[in-house]
Design a protein around this motif. Structure first.
Motif, PDB file in Angstrom:
ATOM      1  N   GLN A   7       0.814  -1.213   0.000  1.00  8.28           N
ATOM      2  CA  GLN A   7       0.000   0.000   0.000  1.00  8.28           C
ATOM      3  C   GLN A   7       0.849   1.265   0.000  1.00  8.28           C
ATOM      4  OE1 GLN A   7      -3.205  -0.795  -0.559  1.00  8.28           O
ATOM      5  NE2 GLN A   7      -2.156  -2.769  -0.552  1.00  8.28           N
ATOM      6  N   VAL A   8       2.149   1.116   0.194  1.00  5.91           N
ATOM      7  CA  VAL A   8       3.061   2.261   0.232  1.00  5.91           C
ATOM      8  C   VAL A   8       4.023   2.233  -0.950  1.00  5.91           C
ATOM      9  CG1 VAL A   8       4.738   3.513   1.658  1.00  5.91           C
ATOM     10  CG2 VAL A   8       2.939   2.153   2.748  1.00  5.91           C
ATOM     11  N   LEU A   9       4.464   1.034  -1.320  1.00  2.00           N
ATOM     12  CA  LEU A   9       5.451   0.861  -2.379  1.00  2.00           C
ATOM     13  C   LEU A   9       4.820   0.141  -3.565  1.00  2.00           C
ATOM     14  CD1 LEU A   9       8.343  -0.588  -0.158  1.00  2.00           C
ATOM     15  CD2 LEU A   9       7.751   1.817  -0.507  1.00  2.00           C
ATOM     16  N   LYS A  10       5.218   0.535  -4.755  1.00  5.36           N
ATOM     17  CA  LYS A  10       4.782  -0.193  -5.933  1.00  5.36           C
ATOM     18  C   LYS A  10       5.505  -1.539  -5.989  1.00  5.36           C
ATOM     19  CE  LYS A  10       3.454   3.861  -8.637  1.00  5.36           C
ATOM     20  NZ  LYS A  10       3.669   4.662  -9.869  1.00  5.36           N
ATOM     21  N   LEU A  11       4.911  -2.478  -6.722  1.00  6.26           N
ATOM     22  CA  LEU A  11       5.424  -3.850  -6.746  1.00  6.26           C
ATOM     23  C   LEU A  11       6.893  -3.887  -7.170  1.00  6.26           C
ATOM     24  CD1 LEU A  11       4.929  -6.867  -6.474  1.00  6.26           C
ATOM     25  CD2 LEU A  11       4.095  -6.875  -8.839  1.00  6.26           C
ATOM     26  N   ARG A  12       7.279  -3.047  -8.113  1.00  3.75           N
ATOM     27  CA  ARG A  12       8.673  -3.054  -8.572  1.00  3.75           C
ATOM     28  C   ARG A  12       9.632  -2.739  -7.442  1.00  3.75           C
ATOM     29  NH1 ARG A  12       8.092   1.161 -13.401  1.00  3.75           N
ATOM     30  NH2 ARG A  12       6.735   2.051 -11.798  1.00  3.75           N
ATOM     31  N   LEU A  13       9.251  -1.776  -6.586  1.00  8.52           N
ATOM     32  CA  LEU A  13      10.121  -1.392  -5.479  1.00  8.52           C
ATOM     33  C   LEU A  13      10.164  -2.488  -4.421  1.00  8.52           C
ATOM     34  CD1 LEU A  13      11.972   0.594  -4.193  1.00  8.52           C
ATOM     35  CD2 LEU A  13      10.010   1.915  -3.394  1.00  8.52           C
ATOM     36  N   ILE A  14       9.045  -3.162  -4.180  1.00 14.58           N
ATOM     37  CA  ILE A  14       9.040  -4.282  -3.240  1.00 14.58           C
ATOM     38  C   ILE A  14       9.957  -5.392  -3.742  1.00 14.58           C
ATOM     39  CG2 ILE A  14       7.607  -6.116  -2.269  1.00 14.58           C
ATOM     40  CD1 ILE A  14       5.324  -4.167  -2.103  1.00 14.58           C
ATOM     41  N   LEU A  15       9.931  -5.670  -5.028  1.00 10.10           N
ATOM     42  CA  LEU A  15      10.794  -6.711  -5.584  1.00 10.10           C
ATOM     43  C   LEU A  15      12.267  -6.340  -5.451  1.00 10.10           C
ATOM     44  CD1 LEU A  15       8.757  -7.708  -8.772  1.00 10.10           C
ATOM     45  CD2 LEU A  15       8.935  -8.946  -6.606  1.00 10.10           C
ATOM     46  N   VAL A  16      12.586  -5.065  -5.667  1.00  7.74           N
ATOM     47  CA  VAL A  16      13.969  -4.620  -5.477  1.00  7.74           C
ATOM     48  C   VAL A  16      14.378  -4.781  -4.020  1.00  7.74           C
ATOM     49  CG1 VAL A  16      15.504  -2.615  -5.526  1.00  7.74           C
ATOM     50  CG2 VAL A  16      13.946  -3.036  -7.432  1.00  7.74           C
ATOM     51  N   PHE A  17      13.495  -4.383  -3.105  1.00  7.93           N
ATOM     52  CA  PHE A  17      13.757  -4.521  -1.673  1.00  7.93           C
ATOM     53  C   PHE A  17      14.011  -5.982  -1.318  1.00  7.93           C
ATOM     54  CE2 PHE A  17      11.588  -5.416   2.456  1.00  7.93           C
ATOM     55  CZ  PHE A  17      12.546  -4.851   3.289  1.00  7.93           C
ATOM     56  N   ILE A  18      13.151  -6.881  -1.801  1.00 11.26           N
ATOM     57  CA  ILE A  18      13.319  -8.305  -1.514  1.00 11.26           C
ATOM     58  C   ILE A  18      14.645  -8.815  -2.070  1.00 11.26           C
ATOM     59  CG2 ILE A  18      12.420 -10.609  -2.030  1.00 11.26           C
ATOM     60  CD1 ILE A  18       9.613  -9.406  -1.970  1.00 11.26           C
ATOM     61  N   ALA A  19      14.975  -8.413  -3.305  1.00 16.74           N
ATOM     62  CA  ALA A  19      16.204  -8.900  -3.935  1.00 16.74           C
ATOM     63  C   ALA A  19      17.442  -8.440  -3.169  1.00 16.74           C
ATOM     64  CB  ALA A  19      16.267  -8.423  -5.386  1.00 16.74           C
ATOM     65  N   VAL A  20      17.465  -7.171  -2.780  1.00 22.04           N
ATOM     66  CA  VAL A  20      18.640  -6.639  -2.077  1.00 22.04           C
ATOM     67  C   VAL A  20      18.794  -7.299  -0.714  1.00 22.04           C
ATOM     68  CG1 VAL A  20      19.624  -4.564  -1.025  1.00 22.04           C
ATOM     69  CG2 VAL A  20      18.596  -4.426  -3.305  1.00 22.04           C
ATOM     70  N   VAL A  21      17.703  -7.376   0.048  1.00 22.74           N
ATOM     71  CA  VAL A  21      17.778  -7.951   1.396  1.00 22.74           C
ATOM     72  C   VAL A  21      18.074  -9.450   1.326  1.00 22.74           C
ATOM     73  CG1 VAL A  21      16.503  -8.355   3.532  1.00 22.74           C
ATOM     74  CG2 VAL A  21      16.253  -6.190   2.333  1.00 22.74           C
ATOM     75  N   ALA A  22      17.424 -10.156   0.414  1.00 24.87           N
ATOM     76  CA  ALA A  22      17.667 -11.591   0.292  1.00 24.87           C
ATOM     77  C   ALA A  22      19.113 -11.876  -0.062  1.00 24.87           C
ATOM     78  CB  ALA A  22      16.727 -12.185  -0.760  1.00 24.87           C
ATOM     79  N   SER A  23      19.710 -11.040  -0.901  1.00 25.00           N
ATOM     80  CA  SER A  23      21.122 -11.228  -1.242  1.00 25.00           C
ATOM     81  C   SER A  23      21.999 -11.114  -0.010  1.00 25.00           C
ATOM     82  CB  SER A  23      21.547 -10.196  -2.297  1.00 25.00           C
ATOM     83  OG  SER A  23      20.807 -10.353  -3.490  1.00 25.00           O
ATOM     84  N   GLY A  24      21.719 -10.127   0.829  1.00 23.80           N
ATOM     85  CA  GLY A  24      22.488  -9.973   2.060  1.00 23.80           C
ATOM     86  C   GLY A  24      22.301 -11.150   3.006  1.00 23.80           C
ATOM     87  N   ILE A  25      21.067 -11.629   3.113  1.00 25.23           N
ATOM     88  CA  ILE A  25      20.793 -12.767   4.001  1.00 25.23           C
ATOM     89  C   ILE A  25      21.494 -14.022   3.499  1.00 25.23           C
ATOM     90  CG2 ILE A  25      18.973 -14.292   4.839  1.00 25.23           C
ATOM     91  CD1 ILE A  25      17.105 -11.887   4.894  1.00 25.23           C
ATOM     92  N   LEU A  26      21.479 -14.242   2.192  1.00 26.49           N
ATOM     93  CA  LEU A  26      22.183 -15.394   1.632  1.00 26.49           C
ATOM     94  C   LEU A  26      23.674 -15.328   1.944  1.00 26.49           C
ATOM     95  CD1 LEU A  26      20.444 -15.683  -1.860  1.00 26.49           C
ATOM     96  CD2 LEU A  26      20.234 -17.283   0.038  1.00 26.49           C
ATOM     97  N   ALA A  27      24.245 -14.114   1.831  1.00 26.10           N
ATOM     98  CA  ALA A  27      25.670 -13.956   2.129  1.00 26.10           C
ATOM     99  C   ALA A  27      25.961 -14.312   3.582  1.00 26.10           C
ATOM    100  CB  ALA A  27      26.108 -12.522   1.832  1.00 26.10           C
ATOM    101  N   VAL A  28      25.093 -13.876   4.500  1.00 20.97           N
ATOM    102  CA  VAL A  28      25.262 -14.197   5.919  1.00 20.97           C
ATOM    103  C   VAL A  28      25.167 -15.698   6.139  1.00 20.97           C
ATOM    104  CG1 VAL A  28      24.227 -13.975   8.205  1.00 20.97           C
ATOM    105  CG2 VAL A  28      24.513 -11.958   6.773  1.00 20.97           C
ATOM    106  N   GLY A  29      24.191 -16.340   5.509  1.00 22.29           N
ATOM    107  CA  GLY A  29      24.023 -17.773   5.679  1.00 22.29           C
ATOM    108  C   GLY A  29      25.247 -18.554   5.236  1.00 22.29           C
ATOM    109  N   TYR A  30      25.752 -18.254   4.050  1.00 25.81           N
ATOM    110  CA  TYR A  30      26.937 -18.950   3.557  1.00 25.81           C
ATOM    111  C   TYR A  30      28.167 -18.661   4.422  1.00 25.81           C
ATOM    112  CZ  TYR A  30      24.473 -20.346  -0.707  1.00 25.81           C
ATOM    113  OH  TYR A  30      23.600 -20.908  -1.596  1.00 25.81           O
ATOM    114  N   LEU A  31      28.292 -17.399   4.863  1.00 31.41           N
ATOM    115  CA  LEU A  31      29.453 -17.029   5.679  1.00 31.41           C
ATOM    116  C   LEU A  31      29.452 -17.759   7.018  1.00 31.41           C
ATOM    117  CD1 LEU A  31      31.930 -15.174   6.024  1.00 31.41           C
ATOM    118  CD2 LEU A  31      30.420 -13.518   7.083  1.00 31.41           C
ATOM    119  N   PHE A  32      28.298 -17.801   7.678  1.00 32.42           N
ATOM    120  CA  PHE A  32      28.218 -18.483   8.972  1.00 32.42           C
ATOM    121  C   PHE A  32      28.443 -19.985   8.826  1.00 32.42           C
ATOM    122  CE2 PHE A  32      26.854 -14.564  10.701  1.00 32.42           C
ATOM    123  CZ  PHE A  32      26.858 -14.679  12.097  1.00 32.42           C
TER     124      PHE A  32
END
Length: 347
Positions: free
Chosen positions: A318-343
């Motif tokens: 309701q605040v962000l358009k779908l494109r921005l939500i997808l960018v947000f998910i992609a950026v955050v998920a990339s960081g989380i994946l990096a943490v998972g592999y590193l740990f």
């Protein structure tokens, strides 16, 4: 924004007293949310400790909590915004100050005990006040993901080295991801009504506003923003309540204990549909680790549950358009994946 050029005849002290009384009542009501949700759950003909009972109590606690936070924060941000025009706010927090703003916003997120959906109201307030989008995303990422409750419980569960590493990388993800999203200049991907609020201005100069004027701006902000998102808040939390407590631990352990490269991304995907806060997911983390799941994979799952939950995305839509939500998910998920592999590599 409503016309505020003709203040009501009510004395200013009436407004001060009313606002102070309203804040006191808000605090008293907020403190009663847990016993209220337990009382309501007890009215249903189900075992309170069953999956259904947990879902009912969760729903009747989280809905009023998020609604009350939204109303309070939007009101306060509306009052604060009356002191600063959008141009002044952007001038202070953009440009070279933006990197520092990301760090400050991420640090604020650590200090606020919010789950993902509870952090959304403050995010909305920041965005509507004209604070740069990347800075607000740093807060939105760190508030649920780097939680002080999670830090304490991780310290007791797996030691201070893991807890501090989690803190460092969680903050790094929030700061870097927010900065990257700020560099992408995605303000055009906000919903139109949010951009209208950002572009709006009061009808009389900031210096000429009285405190009652500012209070009225805060109330009008609540009416305007609350009316846009309240139904989606209920929908998102209802979805979260339905899946709350239904965690197939045995299946998850088999996936998270695997040494294959795909175990980390699968754990992240499994976490996205779920919804709980950091304190609520720690017992699941403890059970998974106790059954032999890989630490990095479990942490990636935990971070996705509390930073990329589907109910949060429904509200953010309701605040962000779908494109921005997808960018947000992609950026955050990339960081989380990096943490998972590193740990998994380090521990």
């Amino acid at each position: 924004m409503a016309d505020i050029s003709h203040p009501h005849n009510r004395p200013a002290w009436h407004w001060h007293l009313g606002v102070a009384g309203g804040l006191a009542l808000w605090w008293l009501a907020y403190k009663q949310l847990i016993p209220l949700s337990e009382w309501i759950a007890g009215l249903f003909p189900v075992d309170r400790h069953s999956h259904t009972g947990e879902a009912i109590a969760f729903f009747f606690y989280d809905v009023p909590k998020v609604m009350m936070l939204l109303a309070l924060i939007v009101f306060l941000m509306g009052v604060v915004r009356s002191f600063f025009s959008p141009e002044k706010t952007r001038a202070v927090l953009s440009g070279r100050a933006e990197g520092l703003g990301n760090v400050m916003a991420a640090g604020l997120g650590v200090l606020t005990p919010f789950c993902s959906c509870s952090a959304v109201p403050l995010f909305i307030g920041f965005v509507s006040a004209g604070i740069p989008l990347g800075v607000t995303f740093s807060f939105l990422i760190s508030a649920p993901m780097v939680n002080e409750v999670a830090l304490v419980l991780l310290f007791g569960l797996v030691g201070w080295q893991v807890a501090l590493t989690y803190l460092a990388f969680g903050l790094s993800i929030a700061v870097i991801a927010g900065w990257v999203m700020g560099r992408l200049r995605l303000e055009g991907w906000l919903q139109d009504w949010v951009r209208d609020i950002q572009a709006g201005s009061t009808q009389i100069p900031d210096e000429a506003l009285t405190m009652p004027d500012r209070y009225r701006q805060g109330i009008e902000s609540v009416r305007e923003i609350f009316g846009k998102v309240w139904t989606w808040i209920i929908l998102g939390i209802a979805l979260g309540a339905l899946i709350h407590g239904y965690v197939p631990e045995d299946i998850m352990v088999r996936i998270m204990g695997a040494e294959a490269w795909w175990s980390v991304p699968v754990a992240v995907l499994m976490g996205i549909p779920m919804y709980t806060n950091a304190a609520g997911v720690i017992p699941i983390v403890e059970a998974l680790i106790g059954k032999g799941a890989a630490l990095g994979t479990v942490l990636a799952f935990m971070m996705s549950v509390i930073a990329l939950s589907l109910p949060e995305m429904i509200i953010l839509k309701q605040v962000l358009k779908l494109r921005l939500i997808l960018v947000f998910i992609a950026v955050v998920a990339s960081g989380i994946l990096a943490v998972g592999y590193l740990f998994n590599l380090l521990f």
